[in-house]
Motif scaffolding. Structure first.
Motif, short mmCIF file in Angstrom:
data_model
loop_
_atom_site.label_atom_id
_atom_site.label_comp_id
_atom_site.label_asym_id
_atom_site.label_seq_id
_atom_site.Cartn_x
_atom_site.Cartn_y
_atom_site.Cartn_z
N LEU A 53 0.82 -1.21 0.00
CA LEU A 53 0.00 0.00 0.00
C LEU A 53 0.86 1.26 0.00
N ILE A 54 1.94 1.26 0.78
CA ILE A 54 2.76 2.47 0.89
C ILE A 54 3.87 2.52 -0.14
N ALA A 55 4.13 1.42 -0.84
CA ALA A 55 5.27 1.35 -1.76
C ALA A 55 5.28 2.46 -2.82
N PRO A 56 4.13 2.84 -3.42
CA PRO A 56 4.19 3.89 -4.44
C PRO A 56 4.71 5.23 -3.92
N ARG A 68 15.47 9.73 1.84
CA ARG A 68 15.76 8.29 2.00
C ARG A 68 15.46 7.80 3.40
N ARG A 69 15.86 8.57 4.41
CA ARG A 69 15.66 8.11 5.80
C ARG A 69 14.17 7.91 6.09
N ARG A 70 13.33 8.82 5.61
CA ARG A 70 11.90 8.69 5.86
C ARG A 70 11.30 7.48 5.14
N GLY A 71 11.75 7.26 3.91
CA GLY A 71 11.25 6.12 3.16
C GLY A 71 11.64 4.80 3.81
N ILE A 72 12.90 4.70 4.22
CA ILE A 72 13.36 3.49 4.89
C ILE A 72 12.61 3.28 6.19
N SER A 73 12.41 4.38 6.94
CA SER A 73 11.73 4.27 8.23
C SER A 73 10.33 3.70 8.08
N ALA A 74 9.66 4.03 6.97
CA ALA A 74 8.29 3.53 6.77
C ALA A 74 8.28 2.01 6.68
#
Length: 248
Positions: A53-56, A68-74
């Motif tokens: 669901l969040i991948a896009p 990048r840090r926020r994306g990885i954290s998700a």
């Protein structure tokens, strides 16, 4: 992991040069953190559904340095819902490495480990600095490669009933985190594949680019000192001049 006996090397000699290795695509063929968190997410169907669901949104964030840090954290959050302390993640890491020893061993690059061994035999001061959680690289090196080298990596902390990256050991922050834990001497040699490690490579007296993406080679040649080695240590799909074990 304490049951595995590390290899024996001479003590670090006084005044030894500081040698820094990246981990992913340098010692290890792939992104070790992504492999770990994919396993954590695949433990249950609802984690997989949430990740899809969040991948896009989160996927492109991981690909872009400022976010990048926020994306990885998700993705870390999805994989660690139910864990409230970093030591809980450490336990899961140890389990992951124990369950996937053969696959992980196949991803460790023998030429890279030979270079690491050479520096340790010489008594150099060696440290691995990685964007992955430090326990992951530490466990892989100790349990699979029988190495006890120091590791500096991304720190995680509690967030909304799970864990998230608190300090991402990446780009300029990698240099900051190395200094904070006592690796504050001038870097003699740095080995990395990544353009994100340009602060580290530029700080080194002798940078070595290993296993870079083909599209980054010209950039490395442009911004790093003339003659900087750009090598391939047996990492499929990556660029660099091939190196045979006999050449080390």
């Amino acid at each position: 992991m304490s049951a595995v006996r590390p290899a024996h090397f001479p003590p670090v000699r006084e005044g030894a040069p500081l040698v820094v290795f990246d981990f992913d695509h340098t010692l290890y063929d792939g992104d070790s953190g992504s492999h770990l968190f994919a396993w954590l997410i695949k433990r249950s169907w609802w984690r997989m559904a949430l990740a899809l669901l969040i991948a896009p949104v989160a996927g492109p964030m991981v690909a872009w340095l400022p976010t990048r840090r926020r994306g990885i954290s998700a993705f870390v959050w999805i994989g660690t819902v139910g864990l409230s302390r970093a030591r809980g993640l450490d336990a899961m890491i140890d389990r992951y490495v124990a369950l996937h020893t053969a696959q992980i061993r196949a991803r460790l690059l023998p030429i890279a480990l030979d270079v690491l061994h050479r520096h340790r035999v010489q008594g150099d001061r060696v440290v691995v600095a990685t964007g992955a959680p430090p326990e992951l690289a530490r466990a892989i090196l100790a349990f699979v490669a029988h190495e006890d080298v120091p590791v500096v990596g991304t720190l995680v902390g509690p967030r909304l009933g799970a864990l998230a990256a608190r300090r991402h050991c990446h780009s300029d922050m990698k240099m900051t985190m190395l200094r904070e834990v006592g690796f504050d001497a001038p870097v003699e040699i740095a080995y990395s594949d990544s353009s994100a490690d340009l602060p580290l490579l530029k700080a080194a007296r002798a940078p070595v680019v290993v296993n870079p993406k083909a599209g980054r080679v010209d950039m490395f040649r442009r911004v790093l000192p003339p003659g900087t080695p750009i090598l391939n240590w047996g990492c499929p799909g990556r660029a660099g001049d091939p190196v045979a074990p006999a050449e080390l």
